[in-house]
Design a protein around this motif. Structure first.
Motif, PDB file in Angstrom:
ATOM      1  N   LEU A  92       0.827  -1.208   0.000  1.00  0.00           N
ATOM      2  CA  LEU A  92       0.000   0.000   0.000  1.00  0.00           C
ATOM      3  C   LEU A  92       0.861   1.258   0.000  1.00  0.00           C
ATOM      4  O   LEU A  92       0.459   2.298  -0.544  1.00  0.00           O
ATOM      5  CB  LEU A  92      -0.932   0.002   1.225  1.00  0.00           C
ATOM      6  CG  LEU A  92      -2.013  -1.092   1.249  1.00  0.00           C
ATOM      7  CD1 LEU A  92      -2.827  -1.013   2.530  1.00  0.00           C
ATOM      8  CD2 LEU A  92      -2.931  -0.985   0.028  1.00  0.00           C
ATOM      9  N   ALA A  93       2.040   1.143   0.610  1.00  0.00           N
ATOM     10  CA  ALA A  93       2.973   2.282   0.618  1.00  0.00           C
ATOM     11  C   ALA A  93       3.791   2.354  -0.664  1.00  0.00           C
ATOM     12  O   ALA A  93       4.679   3.204  -0.773  1.00  0.00           O
ATOM     13  CB  ALA A  93       3.892   2.182   1.828  1.00  0.00           C
ATOM     14  N   GLU A  94       3.508   1.436  -1.611  1.00  0.00           N
ATOM     15  CA  GLU A  94       4.192   1.381  -2.905  1.00  0.00           C
ATOM     16  C   GLU A  94       5.700   1.163  -2.758  1.00  0.00           C
ATOM     17  O   GLU A  94       6.495   1.645  -3.556  1.00  0.00           O
ATOM     18  CB  GLU A  94       3.919   2.658  -3.713  1.00  0.00           C
ATOM     19  CG  GLU A  94       2.438   2.865  -4.018  1.00  0.00           C
ATOM     20  CD  GLU A  94       2.205   4.093  -4.873  1.00  0.00           C
ATOM     21  OE1 GLU A  94       3.181   4.847  -5.110  1.00  0.00           O
ATOM     22  OE2 GLU A  94       1.052   4.300  -5.305  1.00  0.00           O
ATOM     23  N   GLU A  95       6.060   0.411  -1.719  1.00  0.00           N
ATOM     24  CA  GLU A  95       7.466   0.072  -1.516  1.00  0.00           C
ATOM     25  C   GLU A  95       7.849  -1.202  -2.252  1.00  0.00           C
ATOM     26  O   GLU A  95       9.035  -1.420  -2.540  1.00  0.00           O
ATOM     27  CB  GLU A  95       7.758  -0.081  -0.017  1.00  0.00           C
ATOM     28  CG  GLU A  95       7.527   1.195   0.787  1.00  0.00           C
ATOM     29  CD  GLU A  95       7.693   0.965   2.282  1.00  0.00           C
ATOM     30  OE1 GLU A  95       7.936  -0.191   2.665  1.00  0.00           O
ATOM     31  OE2 GLU A  95       7.576   1.947   3.054  1.00  0.00           O
ATOM     32  N   ILE A  96       6.878  -2.071  -2.526  1.00  0.00           N
ATOM     33  CA  ILE A  96       7.110  -3.322  -3.241  1.00  0.00           C
ATOM     34  C   ILE A  96       6.045  -3.478  -4.304  1.00  0.00           C
ATOM     35  O   ILE A  96       4.996  -2.826  -4.279  1.00  0.00           O
ATOM     36  CB  ILE A  96       7.087  -4.540  -2.285  1.00  0.00           C
ATOM     37  CG1 ILE A  96       5.731  -4.621  -1.561  1.00  0.00           C
ATOM     38  CG2 ILE A  96       8.237  -4.478  -1.289  1.00  0.00           C
ATOM     39  CD1 ILE A  96       5.594  -5.846  -0.675  1.00  0.00           C
ATOM     40  N   THR A  97       6.309  -4.374  -5.260  1.00  0.00           N
ATOM     41  CA  THR A  97       5.355  -4.632  -6.330  1.00  0.00           C
ATOM     42  C   THR A  97       4.291  -5.625  -5.862  1.00  0.00           C
ATOM     43  O   THR A  97       4.403  -6.227  -4.782  1.00  0.00           O
ATOM     44  CB  THR A  97       6.065  -5.192  -7.562  1.00  0.00           C
ATOM     45  OG1 THR A  97       6.637  -6.477  -7.223  1.00  0.00           O
ATOM     46  CG2 THR A  97       7.157  -4.252  -8.026  1.00  0.00           C
ATOM     47  N   PHE A  98       3.271  -5.804  -6.710  1.00  0.00           N
ATOM     48  CA  PHE A  98       2.197  -6.742  -6.378  1.00  0.00           C
ATOM     49  C   PHE A  98       2.731  -8.168  -6.281  1.00  0.00           C
ATOM     50  O   PHE A  98       2.351  -8.920  -5.382  1.00  0.00           O
ATOM     51  CB  PHE A  98       1.092  -6.657  -7.430  1.00  0.00           C
ATOM     52  CG  PHE A  98      -0.040  -7.612  -7.204  1.00  0.00           C
ATOM     53  CD1 PHE A  98      -0.976  -7.381  -6.202  1.00  0.00           C
ATOM     54  CD2 PHE A  98      -0.174  -8.755  -7.981  1.00  0.00           C
ATOM     55  CE1 PHE A  98      -2.018  -8.264  -5.976  1.00  0.00           C
ATOM     56  CE2 PHE A  98      -1.215  -9.649  -7.765  1.00  0.00           C
ATOM     57  CZ  PHE A  98      -2.141  -9.390  -6.755  1.00  0.00           C
ATOM     58  N   ASP A  99       3.598  -8.554  -7.197  1.00  0.00           N
ATOM     59  CA  ASP A  99       4.167  -9.907  -7.167  1.00  0.00           C
ATOM     60  C   ASP A  99       4.998 -10.133  -5.895  1.00  0.00           C
ATOM     61  O   ASP A  99       4.947 -11.216  -5.300  1.00  0.00           O
ATOM     62  CB  ASP A  99       5.044 -10.144  -8.403  1.00  0.00           C
ATOM     63  CG  ASP A  99       4.220 -10.198  -9.681  1.00  0.00           C
ATOM     64  OD1 ASP A  99       3.006 -10.478  -9.581  1.00  0.00           O
ATOM     65  OD2 ASP A  99       4.793  -9.950 -10.763  1.00  0.00           O
ATOM     66  N   GLN A 100       5.754  -9.128  -5.506  1.00  0.00           N
ATOM     67  CA  GLN A 100       6.538  -9.246  -4.276  1.00  0.00           C
ATOM     68  C   GLN A 100       5.633  -9.345  -3.061  1.00  0.00           C
ATOM     69  O   GLN A 100       5.906 -10.115  -2.135  1.00  0.00           O
ATOM     70  CB  GLN A 100       7.477  -8.051  -4.144  1.00  0.00           C
ATOM     71  CG  GLN A 100       8.605  -8.019  -5.158  1.00  0.00           C
ATOM     72  CD  GLN A 100       9.433  -6.758  -5.063  1.00  0.00           C
ATOM     73  OE1 GLN A 100       8.904  -5.683  -4.760  1.00  0.00           O
ATOM     74  NE2 GLN A 100      10.739  -6.865  -5.331  1.00  0.00           N
ATOM     75  N   ALA A 101       4.544  -8.564  -3.051  1.00  0.00           N
ATOM     76  CA  ALA A 101       3.600  -8.628  -1.938  1.00  0.00           C
ATOM     77  C   ALA A 101       2.948  -9.997  -1.860  1.00  0.00           C
ATOM     78  O   ALA A 101       2.759 -10.562  -0.767  1.00  0.00           O
ATOM     79  CB  ALA A 101       2.532  -7.545  -2.099  1.00  0.00           C
TER      80      ALA A 101
END
Length: 219
Positions: A92-101
């Motif tokens: 949500l903080a845009e620190e990681i990508t969707f795949d990483q999440a």
């Protein structure tokens, strides 16, 4: 150059895929609750307890299921907290990508399931699928892990249920022997033993004992 009419930008496609994934997870929520959490073991033990006491539909199925769900939330809270801290909040903080999440979100429930999964149950599903045996936990397929975890939970639930059944079964046998010795063979032993089983359960603070013991099995 402008995109041709009807052609979506990559960011829009990514957002649509995320929405589709979220809808898929929501539709599979009941299956996830039953197979990847502590719910299965808890509800099996509760039904064994009710059968052992012979109280028929008391407590009702709705009460047992609701209690099992709330206990599941309590037991799985640390897992959910880790998923939120490691995957959801950074995404949500845009620190990681969707795949990483998605990859990070799998780790806490996998660790929980590994802790309560028997190796031979996992081996059965690898034998069925013919997949190559993993060298470490990271190589274990999540789908096969969930299947093996469910089988392990069924075995554990039945084992605990059997242990709960024993004292009530002994009480039934004692009452049946007393009635037989008194020549009261036409009187159902279950009808006579039921008040004593309820009294025994109350005296030992049965619900506190059962619920506390169930929670401790997941520690």
């Amino acid at each position: 150059m402008q995109l041709a009419a009807g052609q979506a930008e990559p960011s829009e496609v990514s957002a649509l895929l995320e929405i589709l994934f979220l809808l898929t997870v929501l539709s599979m929520a009941p299956a996830i609750l039953l197979t990847m959490t502590s719910f299965t073991r808890i509800i099996i033990v509760f039904h064994f307890l009710r059968q052992a006491m012979g109280t028929q539909q008391m407590p009702p199925n709705q009460v047992l299921a609701s209690l099992a769900i709330f206990m599941t939330f309590v037991i799985m809270y640390p897992v959910g907290k880790d998923m939120n801290n490691q995957a959801l909040q950074p995404y949500l903080a845009e620190e990681i990508t969707f795949d990483q999440a998605l990859e990070r979100a799998q780790q806490p429930p996998r660790q929980f399931m590994f802790k309560h999964t028997r190796e031979k149950d996992l081996s059965v599903f690898y034998s069925i699928t013919g997949a190559e045996r993993p060298q470490n936990k990271e190589e274990v397929s999540t789908i096969l892990l969930v299947a093996a975890y469910t089988i392990s939970e069924l075995k554990t639930g039945f084992t605990i249920g059997f242990l709960i059944y024993i004292p009530f079964l002994i009480l039934d046998m004692v009452v049946a022997s007393v009635l037989l010795s008194m020549g009261m063979m036409m009187l159902p032993p279950v009808m006579v033993s039921l008040p004593f089983k309820i009294l025994l359960f109350i005296l030992v603070d049965g619900w506190n004992l059962v619920v506390g013991s169930l929670v401790n099995t997941f520690q």
